[in-house]
Write an enzyme that holds these catalytic residues in place. Structure first.
Site, PDB file in Angstrom:
ATOM      1  N   SER A   1      15.479  61.496 -28.005  1.00  0.00           N
ATOM      2  CA  SER A   1      15.891  60.558 -29.036  1.00  0.00           C
ATOM      3  C   SER A   1      16.592  59.321 -28.453  1.00  0.00           C
ATOM      4  O   SER A   1      16.040  58.678 -27.573  1.00  0.00           O
ATOM      5  CB  SER A   1      16.776  61.297 -30.030  1.00  0.00           C
TER       6      SER A   1
ATOM      7  N   LYS B   1      15.522  56.882 -25.181  1.00  0.00           N
ATOM      8  CA  LYS B   1      15.472  55.427 -25.033  1.00  0.00           C
ATOM      9  C   LYS B   1      16.200  55.048 -23.744  1.00  0.00           C
ATOM     10  O   LYS B   1      15.721  54.252 -22.935  1.00  0.00           O
ATOM     11  CB  LYS B   1      16.144  54.713 -26.218  1.00  0.00           C
TER      12      LYS B   1
ATOM     13  N   TRP C   1      10.047  59.626 -38.662  1.00  0.00           N
ATOM     14  CA  TRP C   1      10.982  58.515 -38.425  1.00  0.00           C
ATOM     15  C   TRP C   1      10.733  57.895 -37.036  1.00  0.00           C
ATOM     16  O   TRP C   1      10.841  56.696 -36.850  1.00  0.00           O
ATOM     17  CB  TRP C   1      12.400  59.080 -38.540  1.00  0.00           C
TER      18      TRP C   1
ATOM     19  N   HIS D   1      12.554  67.095 -35.407  1.00  0.00           N
ATOM     20  CA  HIS D   1      13.144  66.265 -34.362  1.00  0.00           C
ATOM     21  C   HIS D   1      14.085  67.112 -33.507  1.00  0.00           C
ATOM     22  O   HIS D   1      15.166  67.507 -33.960  1.00  0.00           O
ATOM     23  CB  HIS D   1      13.924  65.138 -35.061  1.00  0.00           C
TER      24      HIS D   1
HETATM   25  C1  GTR Z   1      18.537  58.275 -35.380  1.00  0.00           C
HETATM   26  C2  GTR Z   1      18.017  56.956 -34.928  1.00  0.00           C
HETATM   27  C3  GTR Z   1      16.886  57.192 -33.992  1.00  0.00           C
HETATM   28  C4  GTR Z   1      17.214  58.247 -32.955  1.00  0.00           C
HETATM   29  C5  GTR Z   1      18.091  59.361 -33.458  1.00  0.00           C
HETATM   30  C6  GTR Z   1      18.786  60.226 -32.415  1.00  0.00           C
HETATM   31  O1  GTR Z   1      19.463  58.203 -36.388  1.00  0.00           O
HETATM   32  O2  GTR Z   1      17.620  56.222 -36.025  1.00  0.00           O
HETATM   33  O3  GTR Z   1      16.481  55.985 -33.412  1.00  0.00           O
HETATM   34  O4  GTR Z   1      17.765  57.686 -31.829  1.00  0.00           O
HETATM   35  O5  GTR Z   1      19.093  58.895 -34.278  1.00  0.00           O
HETATM   36  O6  GTR Z   1      19.205  59.749 -31.369  1.00  0.00           O
HETATM   37  O7  GTR Z   1      18.956  61.409 -32.695  1.00  0.00           O
END
Ligand code: GTR
Length: 425
Positions: A264, A268, A355, A405
């Protein structure tokens, strides 16, 4: 009276409009994605195309890297000259004697010993010589990675997420092992891999003002960089390179076989770290989504505007100028993936994590292929999304796992197999 009523009405209407606009800015309908044109990673400013790996490495790569620094993640400072490491504990009989567990503090500077990060390292005992190591940042402190009671509790600020079992932003005993499913240390050790992890909040706590107590503030003189010249993601990525510095000094680690992973937001950070630091031999992006592997121009799931609104500190201020105009960005995320070439790259999505835009991640990987091809490296091998739980590809690999996720054993099993293809003795 009447005036107040009118004013209230206008304010209310504005609010409704705003909410409506916000609701409509996120799209989950494939038929509404529309068309977009991706910038060509091989197109030189002269209008000519990059034709060789040398042209890519010498001319285009530095230019693309610079474009990401300017528009997205900010400048990436080098290492501090007075960095040093201190071993806090060693246990040669960790995990029932199968592993060595080391806890090391990396101090970034002799001037300020609060600027540091704590690395938790596990090394397999059964694999002789220098071993390949998976590395990655964790979300809530090293103690969350395993229930082993000898792991030092983090004393940094941690988000008060119910799942992290914090009290007033501090780690508690109850938080031990709460993310152990995300970090299958036993499986890694059994397969002959080491694992190194550190808490991302050691670099910068994850909230808009976090830079004030993170390295963007404490190291600004040492690194000759102002806080606003880089970003939270930049700071986390920088920390990953410092972990690499430490691993290079570790006699039992094969520093040429470091597999950088990230889930996540930390995916990045991993991609940005690997783009800057070619010492990472292999890279795994796990559901990194917007600002990670997913294409920004594809209108699906999280958008640039959304991410900049919720997390204004993650990217540089200039990135906000693309909020409703991804088409104006001189880059798109396939070019970030291309910066990993020719190193093996695994991009992974999850089906219930729309998402993050699984298809946008797949297409991004697909569009990084021409750069890999310059090095004679093969990409995904298909042009349509593969079926769920069906990994595809060669040097660029991709899967969309079923489920939510997360980064689970299914994902790790495939990352280990991917690493085996390159690093198995
Ligand atoms: C979310 C965000 C994503 C992702 C995620 C995470 O809220 O919108 O881009 O980075 O968090 O890191 O779990």
């Amino acid at each position: 009276m009447r005036f107040t009523y009118l004013l209230l009405l206008i304010l209310f209407q504005n609010l409704i409009l705003k909410v409506a606009a916000q609701a409509s800015d996120v799209n989950y309908d494939e038929t509404k994605v529309g068309t977009y044109t991706l910038p060509d990673p091989l197109l030189l400013p002269s209008g000519k195309k990059v034709r060789s790996a040398t042209e890519w490495t010498q001319q285009q790569r530095p230019r693309v890297l610079q474009l990401f620094a300017e528009n997205v993640y900010g400048k990436m400072p080098g290492r501090t000259t007075d960095l040093f490491f201190k071993t806090r504990s060693i246990d040669s009989f960790a995990l029932d004697g199968k592993a060595i567990r080391k806890q090391v503090r990396i101090y970034f500077s002799k001037q300020d010993t609060t600027a540091s990060m704590d690395v938790l390292l596990y090394l397999p005992k059964k694999r002789p010589g220098k071993v390949p190591v998976f590395i990655g940042l964790n979300f809530a402190g090293n103690q969350t990675v395993s229930s082993d009671p000898r792991i030092f509790l983090s004393n940094r600020w941690i988000a008060d997420d119910a799942a992290y079992k914090t009290v007033n932003h501090q780690a508690t005993e109850a938080s031990r092992g709460i993310q152990a499913q995300r970090w299958p240390v036993d499986t890694l050790i059994a397969n002959g891999y080491g694992l190194a992890t550190a808490y991302y909040g050691d670099l910068e706590p994850d909230y808009p003002e976090g830079w004030k107590t993170g390295i963007r503030s404490s190291l600004q003189t040492t690194l000759h960089i102002k806080p606003e010249e880089w970003s939270a993601i930049g700071a986390w990525a920088w920390g990953l390179s410092r972990m690499m510095d430490y691993l290079e000094s570790e006699p039992n680690v094969n520093a040429h076989q470091i597999i950088l992973t990230g889930h996540s937001r930390l995916g990045k950070a991993a991609l940005w770290a690997a783009a800057n630091d070619t010492r990472f031999a292999m890279v795994v992006s796990n559901e990194s989504g917007e600002g990670g592997a997913a294409l920004a121009r594809r209108w699906y799931g999280e958008t640039i505007e959304r991410i900049n609104t919720t997390f204004p500190h993650w990217f540089v201020a200039k990135y906000k100028s693309y909020n409703n105009h991804p088409e104006k960005l001189p880059v798109d995320q396939h070019m970030l993936l291309a910066l990993i070439a020719p190193r093996p790259l695994y991009v992974a999505s999850a089906q219930d994590d729309q998402w993050s835009d699984p298809k946008g991640e797949f297409l991004s990987a697909k569009n990084a292929e021409p750069v890999y091809a310059l090095f004679g490296k093969k990409g995904l091998g298909i042009s349509e999304m593969p079926a769920v739980n069906h990994p595809v590809g060669a040097e660029i690999r991709y899967h969309m796992r079923s489920g939510k996720h997360d980064m689970n054993l299914y994902d790790w099993t495939h990352y280990i197999q991917f690493a085996d293809a390159y690093f198995k003795k």
